[in-house]
Design an enzyme around this catalytic site. Sequence first.
Site, PDB file in Angstrom:
ATOM      1  N   GLN A   1       1.742  -6.201  -3.012  1.00 24.13           N
ATOM      2  CA  GLN A   1       2.100  -6.220  -1.597  1.00 24.13           C
ATOM      3  C   GLN A   1       3.425  -5.482  -1.355  1.00 24.13           C
ATOM      4  OE1 GLN A   1       1.316  -9.565  -2.997  1.00 24.13           O
ATOM      5  NE2 GLN A   1      -0.802  -9.088  -2.616  1.00 24.13           N
TER       6      GLN A   1
ATOM      7  N   LYS B   1       2.397   1.973  -5.223  1.00 23.61           N
ATOM      8  CA  LYS B   1       3.082   1.402  -6.405  1.00 23.61           C
ATOM      9  C   LYS B   1       2.331   1.719  -7.690  1.00 23.61           C
ATOM     10  CE  LYS B   1       3.032  -2.674  -4.467  1.00 23.61           C
ATOM     11  NZ  LYS B   1       2.677  -2.273  -3.099  1.00 23.61           N
TER      12      LYS B   1
ATOM     13  N   GLY C   1      -4.061  -4.322  -4.261  1.00 17.79           N
ATOM     14  CA  GLY C   1      -4.834  -3.245  -4.861  1.00 17.79           C
ATOM     15  C   GLY C   1      -3.975  -2.042  -5.164  1.00 17.79           C
ATOM     16  N   HIS C   2      -4.132  -1.479  -6.363  1.00 17.74           N
ATOM     17  CA  HIS C   2      -3.418  -0.270  -6.747  1.00 17.74           C
ATOM     18  C   HIS C   2      -4.443   0.794  -7.110  1.00 17.74           C
ATOM     19  CE1 HIS C   2       0.135  -2.609  -6.628  1.00 17.74           C
ATOM     20  NE2 HIS C   2       0.077  -3.110  -7.842  1.00 17.74           N
TER      21      HIS C   2
ATOM     22  N   ASP D   1       0.816  -1.222   0.000  1.00 20.54           N
ATOM     23  CA  ASP D   1       0.000   0.000   0.000  1.00 20.54           C
ATOM     24  C   ASP D   1       0.846   1.267   0.000  1.00 20.54           C
ATOM     25  OD1 ASP D   1      -2.473  -1.523   0.293  1.00 20.54           O
ATOM     26  OD2 ASP D   1      -1.860  -1.836   2.365  1.00 20.54           O
TER      27      ASP D   1
END
Length: 427
Positions: free
Chosen positions: A223, A16, A40-41, A13
């Site tokens: 991650q 990225k 999640g991005h 988080d």
Amino acid sequence: MPALVLLGAQWGDEGKGKATDLLGGSVDYVVRYQGGNNAGHTVVVGDQKYALHLLPSGILSPGCTPVIGNGVVVDPAVLLSELSGLNDRGVDTSKLLISGNAHLITPYHQTIDKVTERFLGSRKIGTTGRGIGPAYADKINRVGIRVQDLFDESILHQKVEAALHEKNQLLVKLFNRRAISVDQVVEEYLGYAEQIKDFVADTGLILNKALDEGKVVLMEGGQGTLLDVDHGTYPFVTSSNPTAGGACTGSGIGPTKISRVIGILKAYTTRVGAGPFPTELFDEDGEKLRIIGHERGVTTGRDRRCGWFDAVIARYATRVNGLTDFFLTKLDILTGWEQIPVCVAYEIDGKRVEELPYNQSDFHHAKPIYEMLPGWSEDITKAQTFDDLPKNARAYVKALEEMSGAPISAIGVGPGRTETIEINSFI
């Protein structure tokens, strides 16, 4: 042209997606090399916000080919839903490539994930319940199902039957759950074959040929370093290798072709799920970071645990990944603090420790040793160059750079695509 690796240098988080999107216009391929839809991005383009879970962030860059590498575990239902959502918003997804060697997440992986976590009770790991761990376990146990298996009904049926032989015993006899039908799983997954067949390719071959032709390949991890199954805070980790070594095994690109390894650092620290977190805050500062930083998991929807910057884990990330650069994100969130604590070392059993302890028990009991740095009150979101930043913000960045062991080559000063200061070019 050598390849680049971009990965999280904390617990994930870190931003990225923003970093990958920034580079997307300069690279030819962006490759997700591990993880699944547990990562999640968030990418902000103009006034549009995109939440990506399985797809590489490069899918938002028109000239870039997004690739799901062999090291990823793919939930086809999630994949198709994500593609559909982007298509509906006018994003061209036709260039996507998926490795035929990537493993599939099935309904029984999700069921096993959820019932196992519930069974653990207070000892739970804090998984997303999306089947990622059980899918990787099947891969290692050699009973996994790969994308290429979707195109051979006989092979698919044999593999699902073999995988469910033991799992149904576990579900029925230990967890008191209903057995899962082999035929239902096979029928559902054969239905995905036609929908994804045009995306499936020998991606390792394609990527290596691209590098030989002088094209730029960016490998994007999900991650973060401290969630790596080998190098993270085990057992509170993910089931794959987000570290730089995982980029090679998860993409089919050899280490000698990598020229830069870029670590993404948040200007403070966050974590989702259970596990040790030495700088975690339980006071007003922690709540302020959570609210101002919008610290809620893109995939899980869970509030992130928040704490001050930890230079110990940043140095560790530099070491285990061989980082050449850092991209520092969310510096703007720290605007308004009179003083900003930075963890420079730990106290363990009365002793000062400046490197991450390898012993799990020691890390659980580590107490942060802070150095106070002066804060700033000026708005920095319009800063275009490093010199545009307030004096104390510049000093904060330089202090983090010195403590972390690699140069900070870019700084995020806001959520938007253009709200980034580039100090040194990554390409």
